[in-house]
Write a protein that holds these residues in place. Structure first.
Motif, PDB file in Angstrom:
ATOM      1  N   ASN A  76       0.688  -1.159  -0.026  1.00 23.00           N
ATOM      2  CA  ASN A  76       0.111  -0.074   0.057  1.00 23.00           C
ATOM      3  C   ASN A  76       0.820   1.072  -0.078  1.00 23.00           C
ATOM      4  N   ARG A  77       2.225   1.087  -0.202  1.00 26.13           N
ATOM      5  CA  ARG A  77       3.070   2.360  -0.171  1.00 26.13           C
ATOM      6  C   ARG A  77       2.648   3.300  -1.093  1.00 26.13           C
ATOM      7  N   GLY A  78       2.351   2.882  -2.375  1.00 25.80           N
ATOM      8  CA  GLY A  78       1.797   4.049  -3.244  1.00 25.80           C
ATOM      9  C   GLY A  78       0.708   4.735  -3.096  1.00 25.80           C
ATOM     10  N   ARG A  79      -0.587   4.018  -2.318  1.00 30.58           N
ATOM     11  CA  ARG A  79      -1.465   4.648  -1.970  1.00 30.58           C
ATOM     12  C   ARG A  79      -1.268   5.581  -0.866  1.00 30.58           C
ATOM     13  N   PHE A  80      -0.289   5.572   0.008  1.00 26.92           N
ATOM     14  CA  PHE A  80      -0.129   6.288   1.275  1.00 26.92           C
ATOM     15  C   PHE A  80       0.698   7.538   0.655  1.00 26.92           C
ATOM     16  N   MET A  81       1.571   7.208  -0.226  1.00 28.10           N
ATOM     17  CA  MET A  81       2.783   8.252  -0.700  1.00 28.10           C
ATOM     18  C   MET A  81       1.767   9.368  -1.571  1.00 28.10           C
ATOM     19  N   THR A  82       0.681   8.599  -2.455  1.00 28.73           N
ATOM     20  CA  THR A  82      -0.001   9.511  -3.368  1.00 28.73           C
ATOM     21  C   THR A  82      -1.043  10.367  -2.432  1.00 28.73           C
ATOM     22  N   LEU A  83      -1.367   9.819  -1.278  1.00 28.56           N
ATOM     23  CA  LEU A  83      -2.310  10.591  -0.198  1.00 28.56           C
ATOM     24  C   LEU A  83      -1.656  11.819   0.158  1.00 28.56           C
ATOM     25  N   VAL A  84      -0.473  11.451   0.515  1.00 28.86           N
ATOM     26  CA  VAL A  84       0.378  12.586   1.196  1.00 28.86           C
ATOM     27  C   VAL A  84       0.837  13.643  -0.015  1.00 28.86           C
ATOM     28  N   GLY A  85       1.021  13.333  -1.307  1.00 31.60           N
ATOM     29  CA  GLY A  85       1.187  14.078  -2.236  1.00 31.60           C
ATOM     30  C   GLY A  85      -0.048  15.034  -2.567  1.00 31.60           C
ATOM     31  N   ALA A  86      -1.066  14.314  -2.541  1.00 27.30           N
ATOM     32  CA  ALA A  86      -2.389  14.828  -2.773  1.00 27.30           C
ATOM     33  C   ALA A  86      -2.803  15.906  -2.118  1.00 27.30           C
ATOM     34  N   CYS A  87      -2.211  15.982  -0.646  1.00 24.50           N
ATOM     35  CA  CYS A  87      -2.404  17.102   0.085  1.00 24.50           C
ATOM     36  C   CYS A  87      -1.826  18.470  -0.492  1.00 24.50           C
ATOM     37  N   THR A  89      -2.452  19.161  -3.661  1.00 25.36           N
ATOM     38  CA  THR A  89      -3.523  19.676  -4.142  1.00 25.36           C
ATOM     39  C   THR A  89      -4.580  20.323  -3.207  1.00 25.36           C
ATOM     40  N   LEU A  90      -4.740  19.816  -2.035  1.00 20.31           N
ATOM     41  CA  LEU A  90      -5.812  20.343  -1.195  1.00 20.31           C
ATOM     42  C   LEU A  90      -5.053  21.838  -0.744  1.00 20.31           C
ATOM     43  N   GLY A  91      -3.770  21.967  -0.790  1.00 19.22           N
ATOM     44  CA  GLY A  91      -3.263  23.155  -0.423  1.00 19.22           C
ATOM     45  C   GLY A  91      -3.393  24.079  -1.481  1.00 19.22           C
ATOM     46  N   PHE A  92      -3.390  23.782  -3.057  1.00 17.84           N
ATOM     47  CA  PHE A  92      -3.574  24.511  -4.026  1.00 17.84           C
ATOM     48  C   PHE A  92      -5.131  25.090  -3.886  1.00 17.84           C
ATOM     49  N   LEU A  93      -6.096  24.019  -3.552  1.00 19.99           N
ATOM     50  CA  LEU A  93      -7.526  24.363  -3.258  1.00 19.99           C
ATOM     51  C   LEU A  93      -7.897  25.402  -2.507  1.00 19.99           C
ATOM     52  N   TYR A  94      -7.162  25.301  -1.403  1.00 22.24           N
ATOM     53  CA  TYR A  94      -7.075  26.268  -0.202  1.00 22.24           C
ATOM     54  C   TYR A  94      -6.618  27.633  -0.787  1.00 22.24           C
ATOM     55  N   ALA A 119       0.042  31.444   5.519  1.00 23.17           N
ATOM     56  CA  ALA A 119       0.998  30.897   6.441  1.00 23.17           C
ATOM     57  C   ALA A 119       0.358  30.412   7.385  1.00 23.17           C
ATOM     58  N   LEU A 120      -1.053  30.126   7.704  1.00 20.67           N
ATOM     59  CA  LEU A 120      -1.631  29.662   8.639  1.00 20.67           C
ATOM     60  C   LEU A 120      -1.414  27.960   8.562  1.00 20.67           C
ATOM     61  N   PRO A 121      -1.766  27.485   7.447  1.00 24.33           N
ATOM     62  CA  PRO A 121      -1.504  25.867   7.417  1.00 24.33           C
ATOM     63  C   PRO A 121      -0.308  25.453   7.578  1.00 24.33           C
ATOM     64  N   THR A 122       0.649  26.248   7.275  1.00 22.76           N
ATOM     65  CA  THR A 122       1.946  25.774   7.468  1.00 22.76           C
ATOM     66  C   THR A 122       2.285  25.644   8.881  1.00 22.76           C
ATOM     67  N   ILE A 123       1.837  26.785   9.607  1.00 30.68           N
ATOM     68  CA  ILE A 123       2.265  26.618  11.218  1.00 30.68           C
ATOM     69  C   ILE A 123       1.693  25.481  11.875  1.00 30.68           C
ATOM     70  N   PHE A 268      -9.315  28.059  -9.742  1.00 32.34           N
ATOM     71  CA  PHE A 268      -9.916  27.590  -9.040  1.00 32.34           C
ATOM     72  C   PHE A 268     -10.606  26.020  -9.676  1.00 32.34           C
ATOM     73  N   TYR A 269     -11.152  26.255 -10.728  1.00 35.58           N
ATOM     74  CA  TYR A 269     -11.457  25.182 -11.633  1.00 35.58           C
ATOM     75  C   TYR A 269     -10.302  24.265 -11.869  1.00 35.58           C
ATOM     76  N   HIS A 270      -9.034  24.576 -12.186  1.00 35.65           N
ATOM     77  CA  HIS A 270      -7.995  23.917 -12.460  1.00 35.65           C
ATOM     78  C   HIS A 270      -7.691  22.961 -11.206  1.00 35.65           C
ATOM     79  N   THR A 271      -7.598  23.676  -9.971  1.00 37.29           N
ATOM     80  CA  THR A 271      -7.190  23.039  -8.856  1.00 37.29           C
ATOM     81  C   THR A 271      -8.332  21.994  -8.598  1.00 37.29           C
ATOM     82  N   CYS A 272      -9.623  22.277  -8.565  1.00 39.94           N
ATOM     83  CA  CYS A 272     -10.733  21.234  -8.412  1.00 39.94           C
ATOM     84  C   CYS A 272     -10.562  20.023  -9.256  1.00 39.94           C
ATOM     85  N   ALA A 273     -10.089  20.395 -10.422  1.00 42.40           N
ATOM     86  CA  ALA A 273      -9.910  19.252 -11.658  1.00 42.40           C
ATOM     87  C   ALA A 273      -8.689  18.212 -11.329  1.00 42.40           C
ATOM     88  N   GLN A 274      -7.710  18.636 -10.193  1.00 42.76           N
ATOM     89  CA  GLN A 274      -7.066  17.756  -9.745  1.00 42.76           C
ATOM     90  C   GLN A 274      -7.393  16.659  -8.809  1.00 42.76           C
TER      91      GLN A 274
END
Length: 466
Positions: A76-87, A89-94, A119-123, A268-274
């Motif tokens: 399941n290493r690929g799943r865990f790594m892509t979940l971390v990498g997918a964050c 995308t969540l950052g871009f969406l934010y 800066a808030l999410p990084t903290i 926003f659309y581009h980020t949602c598309a990811q």
């Protein structure tokens, strides 16, 4: 520029200082710099702070993917790594949501608020990493620090339900002695267990001296057959960065085609598309495979860019005719280009997540972060080329040629990706055995990877969840 320099230095630092320490340092740096950006008094100060932000981001990239790879089970290493990498995308969406909310009505006057919100999410992330994230046990073993490795392994095992058979330092040391005989232990681990009076701790050099030595020895990721992995990965990162460079010109492309769309909404659309790309990669990467997904991402991107290259000129001509006649319309073309741009975002998301997995799994523990740092730095070099390759074409109105050129880079990425080594569902390497790897490359079925996870303690070194 900050990410380019930091990509190399942070990769080396993560192999010396630790994955968690490098990650935490990068997050703290980004948080502090982000807050300082709020008070920037002029463009010079802001540019300097953004450079420092890039350096911090390079440290985060060097630590987070490698750390995830070293604690996740192979199946399941690929799943865990892509979940971390997918964050990402969540950052871009934010960021996209913040941009729409802050800038769309008031323009750029509230940019200080935008910096503060970024800066808030990084903290928050730095706080969570400090409180809950352990160091990689593989890193401790590669440095000969068996006591710390045992502690972290037991902590991780207890968190996922292994509470009965606690691993002891004596048990691990016994295996390391056995591994020493068969050549599966890292050089530092061998040095540590050979000296019984050292309490299994390898002698440490000063961090500065070791960084300088490793900088001078960057060639190690090209030696003893590793160049067969490093060079294709570097070229894949180079091509993918060039293909991704099209994204920053979408607003300009819409304007040149006389199509109306808000720049912030487009982002926003581009980020949602990811998000669909993120779900696709996370769900299937362990079944389809890393290399295949990279190839799929490049191939689909090339097809989309080729189609766009073929239709942009006819669309521009139709839009000009509509404008001359004074008739309304053309909205369907805006929608068509937007859909294809979003599909392209999905392709890039799949390619990036898969390529990051592939690069993190392609190197032995001792140089894993260094190897990734070299690949990421190569991508940053390509980022500098984007402006010089696409900028003149856009300025002269050659949108079709620009898209066609990006399609060529995507097609080159397909060819290059076929030369990479797939690492799907395979134990990570803790050392590099060129003879065995050479045998594997030549079809020798007896060739094996040297991994601590190849023992009866695989539940600790490559933990499978219940």
């Amino acid at each position: 520029a900050g990410m380019l320099i930091s990509g190399l230095l942070s990769g080396i630092l993560a192999d010396i200082w630790g994955r968690r320490s490098t990650l935490l340092t990068g997050l703290v740096c980004n948080g502090i710099v982000g807050l300082l950006s709020v008070g920037a008094r002029n463009a010079t100060e802001l540019c300097l702070l953004r450079f420092m932000l890039g350096a911090g981001l390079g440290m985060v990239i060097a630590g987070v993917v490698t750390l995830c790879a070293e604690v996740a089970p192979p199946s399941n290493r690929g799943r865990f790594m892509t979940l971390v990498g997918a964050c990402y995308t969540l950052g871009f969406l934010y960021v996209a949501i913040c941009a729409v909310a802050i800038f769309r009505g008031s323009g750029s006057d509230n940019w200080r608020l935008f910096m503060f919100m970024n800066a808030l999410p990084t903290i928050v992330s730095a706080t969570l990493v400090f409180l809950f994230l352990p160091e990689s046990p593989r890193f401790f073993l590669s440095r000969g620090r068996t006591r710390e490795a045992v502690h972290v392994l037991n902590v991780i095992a207890s968190r996922i339900g292994y509470v009965d058979n606690v691993l002891t330092e004596e048990e691990l040391t016994q295996y390391l002695f056995q591994a020493k005989k068969i050549g599966e232990a890292s050089s530092r681990a061998k040095d540590a267990i050979a000296n019984e009076t050292s309490n299994y701790a390898a002698p440490e050099q000063s961090t500065i001296k070791e960084i300088c030595m490793n900088l001078a020895g960057l060639k190690q990721v090209y030696m003893n057959g590793l160049h067969r992995r490093t060079l294709p990965l570097q070229m894949a990162y180079f091509c993918l960065t060039l293909a991704t460079g099209v994204m920053q010109w979408w607003t300009k492309i819409f304007q040149m085609l006389d199509l109306e769309i808000d720049a912030y909404v487009l982002s926003f659309y581009h980020t949602c598309a990811q998000i669909p790309g993120m779900m696709l990669a996370t769900g299937l990467i362990d079944y389809v495979g890393r290399r295949r997904f990279v190839i799929i991402g490049f191939s689909s991107g090339s097809v989309i860019l080729t189609v766009l290259s073929a239709i942009v000129n006819p669309i521009k001509k139709v839009e000009e005719e509509i404008a001359d006649s004074g008739e309304g319309g053309g909205g369907q073309y805006s929608f068509l280009i937007l859909v294809m741009a979003c599909l392209y975002s999905i392709s890039l998301c799949v390619a990036w997540l898969s390529l990051d997995c592939l690069s993190a799994e392609s190197y032995p523990t001792k140089v894993r972060s260094t190897g990734r740092g070299v690949c990421v730095a190569t991508g940053r070099m390509a980022g500098f080329c984007v402006q010089f390759l696409y900028g003149p074409l856009i300025n002269q109105g050659f949108v079709s040629r620009m898209l066609g050129l990006a399609s060529v880079f995507s097609l080159a990425g397909v060819v290059i990706s076929c030369q990479t080594t797939d690492t799907t569902n395979i134990d990570l390497q803790d050392h590099w055995d060129y003879a065995k790897e050479g045998g594997a490359a030549n079809g020798d079925e007896n060739a094996k990877r040297g991994s601590f996870a190849e023992t009866t303690h695989s539940k600790y070194f490559s933990i499978e969840a219940n």
